[in-house]
Each structure stands twice: as C-alpha cells, then as structure tokens.
Design an enzyme around this catalytic site. Sequence first.
Site, short mmCIF file in Angstrom:
data_model
loop_
_atom_site.label_atom_id
_atom_site.label_comp_id
_atom_site.label_asym_id
_atom_site.label_seq_id
_atom_site.Cartn_x
_atom_site.Cartn_y
_atom_site.Cartn_z
N TYR A 181 -2.15 -1.29 10.25
CA TYR A 181 -2.21 -1.48 8.80
C TYR A 181 -0.94 -0.92 8.15
CZ TYR A 181 -3.81 -1.20 3.97
OH TYR A 181 -3.92 -1.35 2.60
N SER A 239 0.86 -1.19 0.00
CA SER A 239 0.00 0.00 0.00
C SER A 239 0.89 1.23 0.00
CB SER A 239 -0.88 0.01 1.26
OG SER A 239 -1.49 1.27 1.46
#
Length: 252
Positions: free
Chosen positions: A152, A139
Amino acid sequence: MHPEGNTVFIPGATSGIGLAFALELSARGNTVIIGGRRAAPLRALARQHPELDTVRIDTTKPASIRVAAETVLANHPDLNVLITMAGIIRAEDWHRPESFLSSAEAVLKTNVLGMVRLIAAFVEHLQTRPNATIMTVSSGLAFAPHRATPSYNASKAAVHLLTESLRLQLEDTSVEVLELQPPAVQTDVTGPPIEGCQPLGEFVSEVMHLIQTRPDATEIQPEGVKFLRHCEARGEYGQVVKLLNATPLSLP
C-alpha cells in the site's frame, strides 16, 4: 477544480471517503456518477440517493473499465471531472512469499494499474472539456511508511509521482491534475472509532474548504496529513517513521 457545476465520475464510491465525497459534491449542485464492483450496493445507493447515477466497474479488469467508460460518456458527454478513488489496503508479512505475494499483486493492480487504466479511458475526452480535472488519491503513507502495509505504501508513492508527472504532461491542455492526500480517516471500513483518525464528515468538510479557498493548489493536504507529507523536508523523517510505527495499524 471549481466545487460546483461539474459532472463528476468517482469509481470506488459505494462507501467510505468516496461515497461521502459523492454526496457532498451532489449536494453542491454537481452531477455525480459513482462506480463500484458489486451490483447490490449500487442498487441500494440508487434507491437511497436517486440524485446519483451509478455504474458497475471493476478497476482491476481492463474490459470492465472500458465498458464503464463508454457507458458514462454516452450518458454524460459533459463529464469534466474524474476522481480515481478506488483502492485497497492490506496488512502483509514479507518474511515469507506465501504471506504477501497475492496481497501485493492485488494492491498494486488496484491502486496503481487501476488508476492508470482509468486515466487512459478518460484522458482524451477530458481534454475536450474547457475546465476538466483529474484528481488522484494518494495517502500520507506515500511519504512515511507503516511497516504493516508495504505494498500500500509503495502504491501510494507511485500514485504521487505518477500524478506529478501527469501534471507536467498535461500542462498544455485544459485538464487540471490534483492529488488528494488523506490522513487516517475514520470510516465504516475502519470499524469502531480509532484514536488519531479524523472523522469522515470533518475530513470531507476540510477538503471541500481547501478546494474552494485554494484554487491554485495542486496537492489537497488536510492539516492531519502534513505531519507525514513534509517530514523529510523538515529533517524529521526518521523520527516520524519511528513514531508512526510505535502503534499498530488497525485494519479490517
């Protein structure tokens, strides 16, 4: 990774980016197997898209991964591509452990251990295939953190470095190791359109174009992720982190 002629397993592909990729790869002539935790969505997708094969898999459970891998390889011994798509994102407040501990454990178990276990289940088989690929999914938040999602961010940073290391270890094999680095993408999971999120169809088209036109790339970087991916190299890390955190992150 050649965009056609593969047999591809994508755990975490019952919705969002994973499903969109599965349908696009299938439309290009690939054999695609999708995996998911819940039986009902898999049955629905099997009815809607009979061209896709389906298998139940919970990437937080080693036994589930083992059974799913055995099923996939028994039915598709020519499997040559694994895309470790399964992942979760959660907002957390780290002021008090009761506000973040269970969430952090779930995120790390799914996003990091799940990926590791998936690769462990398939890596020996993939080394027997002449043109094999492992594609991980990190990401933009692996390179510049959002304050709302500490676990995350960390999990995707781990995915990035694990992928870099795996590529070095497997360079003496037939297995290509790629890392897909999505920006913020608008999916059914994110709900109503959010400013700054790339539309899902546009994202998938851009990624497939990059795979087709940049066969030597090890990181699949859509244009929208480069602002985060290269901010430290540009000497703009502090400014980018400040700008990234100037607006709240919208999560389901």
